[in-house]
Structure formats: C-alpha cells, structure tokens
Design a protein around this motif. Structure first.
Motif, PDB file in Angstrom:
ATOM      1  N   GLY A  81      -2.556  63.789  -4.712  1.00  0.00           N
ATOM      2  CA  GLY A  81      -2.846  62.408  -5.037  1.00  0.00           C
ATOM      3  C   GLY A  81      -2.136  61.393  -4.163  1.00  0.00           C
ATOM      4  N   VAL A  82      -1.074  61.822  -3.475  1.00  0.00           N
ATOM      5  CA  VAL A  82      -0.293  60.892  -2.647  1.00  0.00           C
ATOM      6  C   VAL A  82      -1.172  60.261  -1.572  1.00  0.00           C
ATOM      7  N   ALA A  83      -1.880  61.105  -0.821  1.00  0.00           N
ATOM      8  CA  ALA A  83      -2.727  60.601   0.263  1.00  0.00           C
ATOM      9  C   ALA A  83      -3.851  59.722  -0.276  1.00  0.00           C
ATOM     10  N   LYS A  84      -4.424  60.097  -1.423  1.00  0.00           N
ATOM     11  CA  LYS A  84      -5.511  59.317  -2.010  1.00  0.00           C
ATOM     12  C   LYS A  84      -5.042  57.909  -2.377  1.00  0.00           C
ATOM     13  N   VAL A  85      -3.903  57.836  -3.063  1.00  0.00           N
ATOM     14  CA  VAL A  85      -3.385  56.540  -3.488  1.00  0.00           C
ATOM     15  C   VAL A  85      -2.946  55.713  -2.284  1.00  0.00           C
ATOM     16  N   ALA A  86      -2.320  56.366  -1.309  1.00  0.00           N
ATOM     17  CA  ALA A  86      -1.871  55.650  -0.109  1.00  0.00           C
ATOM     18  C   ALA A  86      -3.059  55.019   0.613  1.00  0.00           C
ATOM     19  N   ARG A  87      -4.153  55.769   0.728  1.00  0.00           N
ATOM     20  CA  ARG A  87      -5.346  55.219   1.384  1.00  0.00           C
ATOM     21  C   ARG A  87      -5.900  54.050   0.588  1.00  0.00           C
ATOM     22  N   ALA A  88      -5.907  54.171  -0.736  1.00  0.00           N
ATOM     23  CA  ALA A  88      -6.420  53.098  -1.583  1.00  0.00           C
ATOM     24  C   ALA A  88      -5.583  51.832  -1.434  1.00  0.00           C
ATOM     25  N   MET A  89      -4.302  51.998  -1.111  1.00  0.00           N
ATOM     26  CA  MET A  89      -3.420  50.842  -0.948  1.00  0.00           C
ATOM     27  C   MET A  89      -3.263  50.445   0.517  1.00  0.00           C
ATOM     28  N   ASN A  90      -4.084  51.073   1.388  1.00  0.00           N
ATOM     29  CA  ASN A  90      -4.100  50.747   2.819  1.00  0.00           C
ATOM     30  C   ASN A  90      -2.760  50.995   3.516  1.00  0.00           C
ATOM     31  N   LEU A  91      -2.091  52.065   3.124  1.00  0.00           N
ATOM     32  CA  LEU A  91      -0.828  52.426   3.748  1.00  0.00           C
ATOM     33  C   LEU A  91      -1.089  53.398   4.893  1.00  0.00           C
ATOM     34  N   GLU A  92      -0.587  53.064   6.067  1.00  0.00           N
ATOM     35  CA  GLU A  92      -0.790  53.906   7.239  1.00  0.00           C
ATOM     36  C   GLU A  92       0.527  54.077   7.988  1.00  0.00           C
ATOM     37  N   GLY A  93       0.570  55.072   8.865  1.00  0.00           N
ATOM     38  CA  GLY A  93       1.724  55.272   9.727  1.00  0.00           C
ATOM     39  C   GLY A  93       3.001  55.459   8.942  1.00  0.00           C
ATOM     40  N   PHE A  94       4.054  54.718   9.339  1.00  0.00           N
ATOM     41  CA  PHE A  94       5.348  54.867   8.688  1.00  0.00           C
ATOM     42  C   PHE A  94       5.302  54.462   7.228  1.00  0.00           C
ATOM     43  N   ASP A  95       4.493  53.446   6.883  1.00  0.00           N
ATOM     44  CA  ASP A  95       4.384  53.018   5.486  1.00  0.00           C
ATOM     45  C   ASP A  95       3.867  54.166   4.618  1.00  0.00           C
ATOM     46  N   PHE A  96       2.906  54.923   5.143  1.00  0.00           N
ATOM     47  CA  PHE A  96       2.380  56.077   4.411  1.00  0.00           C
ATOM     48  C   PHE A  96       3.471  57.136   4.246  1.00  0.00           C
ATOM     49  N   THR A  97       4.199  57.417   5.341  1.00  0.00           N
ATOM     50  CA  THR A  97       5.281  58.411   5.292  1.00  0.00           C
ATOM     51  C   THR A  97       6.345  57.994   4.291  1.00  0.00           C
ATOM     52  N   TYR A  98       6.705  56.709   4.311  1.00  0.00           N
ATOM     53  CA  TYR A  98       7.733  56.203   3.401  1.00  0.00           C
ATOM     54  C   TYR A  98       7.272  56.354   1.950  1.00  0.00           C
ATOM     55  N   PHE A  99       6.015  55.987   1.671  1.00  0.00           N
ATOM     56  CA  PHE A  99       5.494  56.099   0.308  1.00  0.00           C
ATOM     57  C   PHE A  99       5.510  57.560  -0.151  1.00  0.00           C
ATOM     58  N   ALA A 100       5.108  58.477   0.726  1.00  0.00           N
ATOM     59  CA  ALA A 100       5.093  59.899   0.376  1.00  0.00           C
ATOM     60  C   ALA A 100       6.503  60.399   0.046  1.00  0.00           C
ATOM     61  N   LEU A 101       7.499  59.926   0.802  1.00  0.00           N
ATOM     62  CA  LEU A 101       8.882  60.323   0.534  1.00  0.00           C
ATOM     63  C   LEU A 101       9.403  59.693  -0.751  1.00  0.00           C
ATOM     64  N   LEU A 102       8.934  58.472  -1.057  1.00  0.00           N
ATOM     65  CA  LEU A 102       9.295  57.843  -2.330  1.00  0.00           C
ATOM     66  C   LEU A 102       8.777  58.683  -3.498  1.00  0.00           C
ATOM     67  N   VAL A 103       7.558  59.185  -3.364  1.00  0.00           N
ATOM     68  CA  VAL A 103       6.984  60.042  -4.411  1.00  0.00           C
ATOM     69  C   VAL A 103       7.800  61.324  -4.534  1.00  0.00           C
ATOM     70  N   ARG A 104       8.147  61.899  -3.387  1.00  0.00           N
ATOM     71  CA  ARG A 104       8.967  63.119  -3.399  1.00  0.00           C
ATOM     72  C   ARG A 104      10.307  62.865  -4.096  1.00  0.00           C
ATOM     73  N   PHE A 105      10.911  61.705  -3.817  1.00  0.00           N
ATOM     74  CA  PHE A 105      12.179  61.352  -4.449  1.00  0.00           C
ATOM     75  C   PHE A 105      11.995  61.134  -5.948  1.00  0.00           C
ATOM     76  N   GLY A 106      10.972  60.375  -6.311  1.00  0.00           N
ATOM     77  CA  GLY A 106      10.748  60.061  -7.719  1.00  0.00           C
ATOM     78  C   GLY A 106      10.369  61.260  -8.563  1.00  0.00           C
ATOM     79  N   ASN A 107       9.730  62.255  -7.946  1.00  0.00           N
ATOM     80  CA  ASN A 107       9.290  63.433  -8.689  1.00  0.00           C
ATOM     81  C   ASN A 107      10.289  64.585  -8.631  1.00  0.00           C
ATOM     82  N   ALA A 108      11.392  64.410  -7.883  1.00  0.00           N
ATOM     83  CA  ALA A 108      12.374  65.484  -7.727  1.00  0.00           C
ATOM     84  C   ALA A 108      12.935  65.894  -9.086  1.00  0.00           C
ATOM     85  N   LYS A 109      13.125  67.199  -9.260  1.00  0.00           N
ATOM     86  CA  LYS A 109      13.547  67.725 -10.557  1.00  0.00           C
ATOM     87  C   LYS A 109      15.060  67.887 -10.683  1.00  0.00           C
TER      88      LYS A 109
END
Length: 279
Positions: free
Chosen positions: A58-86
């Motif tokens: 879902g990360v890529a789907k939501v990022a595309r919907a919010m028009n995140l590209e390049g570093f912004d996309f990478t940053y958002f994906a890492l934010l998700v990884r951080f937020g979902n860390a167990k």
C-alpha cells in the motif's frame, strides 16, 4: 501543506493531505481510497486513525495518490517503516535509514539532531568537556574520556554540536554551551532516550569493573511493592533528579564529567491475589 520531510508520523501526513484536499475540493475517504486503488472505502481512514497499519504494497499506492516522487517517496516509505516497526531495533534501523537518505539528499530532518545526540554517548560527554578544556586539541579531549574515543570522533562530534547549535565556537577557538535543548518528535524521543539509557548502563557496568570505589557510588534495593507505591517512588525520584540538576548547575569549577543513572525496574511478573494467598 508542509513538505513530507517535516513529518515524523506517516499517518499525520496522510491525514493532513486528506484535510488539504478536502478544503480545496470535494474529497472523501472513499475518493482517497479509490485514488490509491483500494477496494475498501474506509481503509485509509482506519490507517490514519491508528486502527490498522499501511501495508507494504500500500505504500507505493498511497504515495502515488499523494503525488510523492523521488526522495519524497523514499522518505514517506521510510516513515511507514518507522511507524510500523514492532520493536526498538527496527525503529532505530528505520530512523538511521531516514537520516542517511536525508544526508545524501542534503535535506535536514527534524529528528536527526536528537537521534545523533542521544545515539552516541560521546555527544553529551564532549558537550560537557569542551567548554572546560579551552583550546584543547581533539586528542587531548579524547584522552580524558574513559570509554574508547578517538581524536577523529571528538572532531566530528564537535562539528555536529556546533552545527546543531548545542555548542557555540568562539573566535578564540573556545567553546561554550548554548541554552538550546535537544528536541525531537514524540515518536522519536522515547526511542532515542531508551537507546541512550542502554548505552549509559553499559558504561556503568564498565565503571563497576574499572573505577575505584572513591570515584563511583553504586547502591541498590530489592523490594516488594504495589503500583501505588511505585508511583509514589517515581515521583520522589523526579523531585530528587531536579534537585541534583540544581546542585550541578551551582558548580563553578567543573573538573570532571559524571553520569548519574536513576533506575527502578521490575524483577518479577505481578503476583495475583490468588497466588499471594496460597500456602
């Protein structure tokens, strides 16, 4: 809307995106979900409410919907990884990756300073040492630190502390502390404080083995208590901690840097009323 690099919570960024679109046009959670390619119209609202987590696909789907590209996309994906860390190790790895990507892209993220400061015990030690060792070389400062520290580490640490405005470098090559506090987000600070506490505890264990009893003071109490007593004790610890800070601030001739750990932690699981009545 603020850039994604100013966020530490991916759910908050998604919520703000939704609110921004809703203010400027007819936009619903159903529309947001549809834009991202999700069948469930309520899925993204559940994510933002913290009732579920954004899946890896879902990360890529939501990022595309919010028009995140390049570093912004990478940053958002890492934010998700951080937020979902167990656990802390997963969170720390994600935070380190965030800082690394930001540094490579010459972007300064809000939590980077807090993470760097608390992640390495050398930072608070050098922040205390540098002002009381005017015009000392990096090697001279390193030689005073009992944990293994190189001149290069001291140099890099001083550069970071000055850049982060935690130390001020004067024209005469001396240093003084600024009044700036080390700040981070509510998501990051508990993590980095735990990391610092673990590393300082390791240094405490070394002190028991290496330092004379005249230089250190270790004591402990093993006791049986309940939650009400625990709360009372922790309040007293906080009062004591603040008093110690006041005493330390009164010191005019600093000649050594100390670490004081105040700890109270469980050694057993809770005993139920039924178990306590046995026998």
């Amino acid at each position: 809307m603020r850039p994604v690099t100013e966020y530490q919570d991916y759910r908050q960024y998604m919520q703000d995106f939704y609110e921004e679109r809703k203010r400027s046009s007819y936009f619903t959670w159903r529309k947001f979900a549809s834009l991202a390619g999700f069948a469930s119209p309520a899925y993204l609202k559940l994510v933002c409410d913290g009732k579920t987590s954004l899946s890896k696909p879902g990360v890529a789907k939501v990022a595309r919907a919010m028009n995140l590209e390049g570093f912004d996309f990478t940053y958002f994906a890492l934010l998700v990884r951080f937020g979902n860390a167990k656990n802390d190790s997963e969170k720390e790895a994600a935070l380190m990756a965030l800082e690394r990507e930001a540094r490579m892209n010459k972007i300064r993220i809000i939590d980077a300073d807090a993470f760097r400061y608390y992640e390495d015990p050398t930072c608070p030690i050098v922040r205390e040492l540098a002002p009381v060792m005017p015009r000392a070389t990096f090697g001279e400062i390193a030689s005073k630190i009992r944990s293994e520290t190189t001149a290069a580490q001291v140099r890099d640490t001083l550069q970071f502390l000055v850049k982060a405005d935690l130390l001020k470098k004067n024209a005469d090559e001396t240093y003084e502390q600024t009044q700036k506090a080390v700040k981070g987000s509510k998501e990051t600070i508990p993590l980095v404080i735990r990391t610092m506490n673990k590393k300082m505890t390791e240094l405490a264990a070394r002190s028991i083995a290496n330092d004379s009893v005249e230089e250190r003071n270790f004591s402990g109490i093993t006791m049986g208590i309940d939650k009400r007593t625990y709360d009372r004790i922790t309040r007293e610890i906080e009062i004591f901690r603040k008093k110690i800070i006041d005493i330390a601030n009164e010191c005019q001739k600093i000649d050594q840097v100390y670490q004081m750990n105040l700890q109270i932690f469980p050694l057993t699981d809770k005993i139920s009323n039924i178990e306590s009545r046995k026998g």
